[in-house]
Design a protein around this motif. Sequence first.
Motif, short mmCIF file in Angstrom:
data_model
loop_
_atom_site.label_atom_id
_atom_site.label_comp_id
_atom_site.label_asym_id
_atom_site.label_seq_id
_atom_site.Cartn_x
_atom_site.Cartn_y
_atom_site.Cartn_z
N PHE A 7 35.26 80.66 36.14
CA PHE A 7 34.85 81.69 37.08
C PHE A 7 35.87 82.80 37.12
O PHE A 7 36.85 82.76 36.39
CB PHE A 7 34.54 81.13 38.47
CG PHE A 7 35.60 80.26 39.12
CD1 PHE A 7 36.90 80.69 39.26
CD2 PHE A 7 35.26 79.01 39.63
CE1 PHE A 7 37.85 79.90 39.90
CE2 PHE A 7 36.19 78.22 40.27
CZ PHE A 7 37.49 78.66 40.39
N GLY A 8 35.63 83.80 37.96
CA GLY A 8 36.49 84.98 38.01
C GLY A 8 37.62 84.85 39.01
O GLY A 8 37.64 83.96 39.87
N PRO A 9 38.60 85.77 38.96
CA PRO A 9 39.81 85.67 39.78
C PRO A 9 39.56 85.77 41.26
O PRO A 9 40.38 85.32 42.06
CB PRO A 9 40.67 86.84 39.28
CG PRO A 9 39.70 87.78 38.64
CD PRO A 9 38.64 86.94 38.05
N GLU A 10 38.43 86.37 41.66
CA GLU A 10 38.16 86.49 43.10
C GLU A 10 37.84 85.13 43.72
O GLU A 10 37.82 84.99 44.95
CB GLU A 10 37.00 87.46 43.34
CG GLU A 10 35.61 86.91 43.12
CD GLU A 10 35.25 86.72 41.66
OE1 GLU A 10 34.19 86.14 41.38
OE2 GLU A 10 36.04 87.14 40.79
N ASN A 11 37.64 84.11 42.89
CA ASN A 11 37.34 82.77 43.40
C ASN A 11 38.55 81.83 43.41
O ASN A 11 38.50 80.76 44.00
CB ASN A 11 36.25 82.12 42.54
CG ASN A 11 34.92 82.80 42.71
OD1 ASN A 11 34.31 82.76 43.76
ND2 ASN A 11 34.45 83.47 41.65
#
Length: 445
Positions: free
Chosen positions: A119-123
């Motif tokens: 997943f992406g860094p915002e998670n």
Amino acid sequence: MNKWKRGSGLAAMCAMLLLASACGGGGNSSGSPSPSQPAGSAESSSPGSSKEASEGKVTITYWNGFSGSDRPVLEALVKKFNSSQDQIEVKMEIMNWDVLYQKLTTASATGQGPDFIAFGPENIAKYADLGVIAPVDDFYENSMIDTSLLPKNYDSLLHYKDHFIGFPMNYFAHALYYNKDLAKNAGLDPEKPPTTWDEMADWAVKMTDSKKGQYGMTLPAGWVYIPQLIWANGGDVIDYSNKTSLINKPEAVEAVKYWTDLVLSKKVAPAPNSDNLKMFASGKLGMMFDGPWMSPQFKEAKINYGVALMPAGPQKQVTFGSGLSMHLTAKGAQDEKIKKAVYRFAQWWFEKDTQKEWAIKIGFPPVRTDLAGDPEIIAENPDLEVFMESANIGQPWFVGIVNSNKIVSEVTQKSFELILMKNADVQSTLDQASADLDKILATER
């Protein structure tokens, strides 16, 4: 259904990284998981099916949301890994990203779920704080990959609270797309795209023709379009060290005024809620900045376009650059055999041949900078030469921030819409945005 969207898989992941509703997600229309046939296996894996197979293989489960055109590429690569050795089998479950997050939270609470996930860094902050993903410091202590080959600032996407928390999966950055025909018709040289803010502003004015419904550029409200302009002026939205707002500081205010004044006074951009992707694809928009996922759509539309590095601002040349990472789950970390198997796959994924095949087949730049300028990659997709070069000026955002969704909806989107759509005073609007942002960030200190 709107044809001009950011697609699915990696492009849909960009949507969550940037938290913009314009980015379309992949998956089936019902919103239910669409599990893949796991590479190298005749049957789909079930959640939490990690085990040591009877023939001695360690089986590891991998969840991700690559449900678009990138799905068969990923499946083929996983199958290739599985057949390259006889110790590890990766079983993959692919689903819509929204479904993935719903399932992950539920499954992890009961000790189920995957052994690793993408997943992406915002998670990262959210799931690290929940104990869903585990630190992987020993992976880097044992030098299983060469981190010096990562794009600029990518290292920050792999850290959380002084620990390594993930493995590199992919990279993408924004560049400037421009319509060569509109540039030529405006008396501009289409082979010499703008390299500075002032040049880009001049191009925007000259390519605007209100009688034809034609605009020189786009400046959507919110997410990362305006923040990366703030970066170029030496400012930022957030002080990540202290978790405080910077959105109303002079550098930010100056950047927002420069571009919103141009939009509001010279009318060089359509309304912030316009379908900018469709406008560019139909030849009605001169310039926009976006990622490599747009190239196939513009080629299909037969637009005579060019791609250039983001023009430099007064303080620096910078663009939005980020990527997905893979993460060992707490469940996977409990079993040393499982953990080592995940580490081996993460190491193989970073290998030169793997990254090269991934880049060529999906049209994204590789996560290894030593592949920049690779003739085989460029021959397949010439646009990638610019996107690979963009890795040198890339900057992520929302690193280590839990409430990124809330910040976009209640701060950046709201304030920039007031400025762009209602001509609100920039300084006072950003002062209020700063106060709202500080309240959200206070919960994360």
